[in-house]
Motif scaffolding. Structure first.
Motif, PDB file in Angstrom:
ATOM      1  N   ASP A 122      -0.820   1.038 -10.041  1.00 20.32           N
ATOM      2  CA  ASP A 122      -0.921   2.684  -9.827  1.00 20.32           C
ATOM      3  C   ASP A 122      -0.092   3.192  -8.588  1.00 20.32           C
ATOM      4  O   ASP A 122      -0.668   2.632  -7.505  1.00 20.32           O
ATOM      5  CB  ASP A 122      -2.616   2.764  -9.647  1.00 20.32           C
ATOM      6  N   ARG A 166       0.969  -1.185  -0.051  1.00 22.80           N
ATOM      7  CA  ARG A 166      -0.096   0.041  -0.277  1.00 22.80           C
ATOM      8  C   ARG A 166       0.658   1.197   0.108  1.00 22.80           C
ATOM      9  O   ARG A 166       1.755   1.429   1.004  1.00 22.80           O
ATOM     10  CB  ARG A 166      -0.878  -0.102   1.241  1.00 22.80           C
ATOM     11  N   ARG A 206      -0.304   5.823  -6.837  1.00 17.50           N
ATOM     12  CA  ARG A 206      -1.207   6.405  -5.834  1.00 17.50           C
ATOM     13  C   ARG A 206      -1.691   5.413  -4.761  1.00 17.50           C
ATOM     14  O   ARG A 206      -1.889   5.683  -3.542  1.00 17.50           O
ATOM     15  CB  ARG A 206      -2.122   7.195  -6.333  1.00 17.50           C
ATOM     16  N   GLU A 207      -1.812   4.153  -5.153  1.00 19.47           N
ATOM     17  CA  GLU A 207      -2.462   2.993  -4.390  1.00 19.47           C
ATOM     18  C   GLU A 207      -1.433   1.994  -3.764  1.00 19.47           C
ATOM     19  O   GLU A 207      -1.294   1.777  -2.785  1.00 19.47           O
ATOM     20  CB  GLU A 207      -3.249   2.435  -5.261  1.00 19.47           C
ATOM     21  N   HIS A 208      -0.365   1.647  -4.877  1.00 14.06           N
ATOM     22  CA  HIS A 208       0.750   0.683  -4.542  1.00 14.06           C
ATOM     23  C   HIS A 208       2.046   1.000  -5.011  1.00 14.06           C
ATOM     24  O   HIS A 208       2.022   1.729  -5.854  1.00 14.06           O
ATOM     25  CB  HIS A 208       0.081  -0.906  -4.881  1.00 14.06           C
ATOM     26  N   GLU A 214      -7.566  -2.242 -11.815  1.00 13.71           N
ATOM     27  CA  GLU A 214      -7.069  -1.070 -11.527  1.00 13.71           C
ATOM     28  C   GLU A 214      -5.781  -1.082 -10.558  1.00 13.71           C
ATOM     29  O   GLU A 214      -4.872  -0.359 -10.860  1.00 13.71           O
ATOM     30  CB  GLU A 214      -8.033  -0.442 -10.497  1.00 13.71           C
ATOM     31  N   GLU A 215      -5.635  -2.111  -9.730  1.00 12.23           N
ATOM     32  CA  GLU A 215      -4.480  -2.226  -8.750  1.00 12.23           C
ATOM     33  C   GLU A 215      -3.304  -2.890  -9.454  1.00 12.23           C
ATOM     34  O   GLU A 215      -2.134  -2.779  -9.195  1.00 12.23           O
ATOM     35  CB  GLU A 215      -5.054  -2.822  -7.749  1.00 12.23           C
ATOM     36  N   GLU A 231     -11.069  -4.248  -9.823  1.00 10.25           N
ATOM     37  CA  GLU A 231     -10.242  -4.060  -8.646  1.00 10.25           C
ATOM     38  C   GLU A 231      -8.929  -4.540  -8.986  1.00 10.25           C
ATOM     39  O   GLU A 231      -7.792  -4.019  -8.921  1.00 10.25           O
ATOM     40  CB  GLU A 231     -10.555  -4.258  -7.470  1.00 10.25           C
ATOM     41  N   ASP A 251      -0.118   4.215   1.163  1.00  8.46           N
ATOM     42  CA  ASP A 251      -0.554   5.069   2.482  1.00  8.46           C
ATOM     43  C   ASP A 251      -0.253   4.331   3.761  1.00  8.46           C
ATOM     44  O   ASP A 251      -0.370   4.702   4.663  1.00  8.46           O
ATOM     45  CB  ASP A 251      -2.196   5.125   2.394  1.00  8.46           C
ATOM     46  N   GLY A 301     -10.934  -4.092  -2.655  1.00  5.49           N
ATOM     47  CA  GLY A 301     -11.525  -2.801  -3.019  1.00  5.49           C
ATOM     48  C   GLY A 301     -12.931  -3.062  -2.776  1.00  5.49           C
ATOM     49  O   GLY A 301     -13.590  -4.173  -2.652  1.00  5.49           O
TER      50      GLY A 301
END
Length: 153
Positions: free
Chosen positions: A117, A26, A119-121, A57-58, A54, A28, A38
Motif C-alpha cells: 500500500d 515506511r 500510503r504505508e510502504h 494490509e501491508e 496487518e 513516512d 500494526g
C-alpha cells in the motif's frame, strides 16, 4: 471523537525456510526498513487476527484463517515494551508513551513479491536474516529477526 491508536501491536517477521526476511520501507520515514507491524483495531481483537490483518494490509499476503498459510503464522510468545517514537506520539491518547509489541513469525515457501500500500510502504526487499536485522531502524525489530533461527526450526 478521535480514535486513538491502541498501544498494543504485533510485529510479524516474514521469512523463508532459508531464513531470508522480507523488509518493507515506511512511506513516512524513508530510511526506516522494518517487518510488518500494526496495532490492534480493538482491545478485544485477538493478536493472531491483528497479525494476519496487518500482513494482508501491508504485503497482500493472505495468512488469515482458512488460507494456505494460516498454519505458518506462529505466535512466538514474546513481547517487547518500548517507548513510542516522538514523531508518532500524537497518534496515541495523551499520556501514552509506551507500546507493547507481540512477536510473530510467518514462514512463506519462497521469496514472494508483496503488494504494498503506497500510503504505508514504498519499497521492499528480501535479505538473509542477519543482513535484515542490520537494516532495521528499530532495535526491537532487529532483535526479533536475530531470534529467527530458534523459532524457524
Amino acid at each position: 471523537m478521535r480514535a486513538w491508536k491502541i498501544p498494543e501491536s504485533v510485529l510479524v517477521v516474514i521469512h523463508t525456510p532459508a531464513l531470508d526476511v522480507l523488509l518493507i520501507r515506511r512511506a513516512d520515514a524513508e530510511d526506516f526498513w522494518q517487518s510488518v507491524t500494526g496495532s490492534r483495531n480493538s482491545e478485544h481483537e485477538p493478536l493472531a487476527i491483528t497479525a494476519a490483518r496487518e500482513v494482508a494490509e501491508e504485503t497482500g499476503i493472505d495468512c488469515g484463517e482458512g488460507s494456505a498459510l494460516a498454519a505458518q503464522l506462529v505466535d512466538w510468545g514474546l513481547e517487547n515494551i518500548y517507548e513510542i517514537y516522538p514523531r508518532w506520539l500524537s497518534r496515541y491518547a495523551p499520556g501514552v508513551t509506551h507500546n507493547t509489541e507481540h512477536l510473530f513469525g510467518l514462514c512463506v515457501p519462497d521469496r514472494l513479491t508483496p503488494r504494498l500500500d503506497p500510503r504505508e510502504h514504498t519499497d521492499w526487499r528480501w535479505l538473509p536474516y542477519r543482513e535484515a536485522a542490520d537494516a532495521c531502524f528499530s532495535p526491537s525489530n532487529a532483535e526479533a529477526i536475530l531470534l529467527l533461527p530458534q523459532f524457524a526450526r
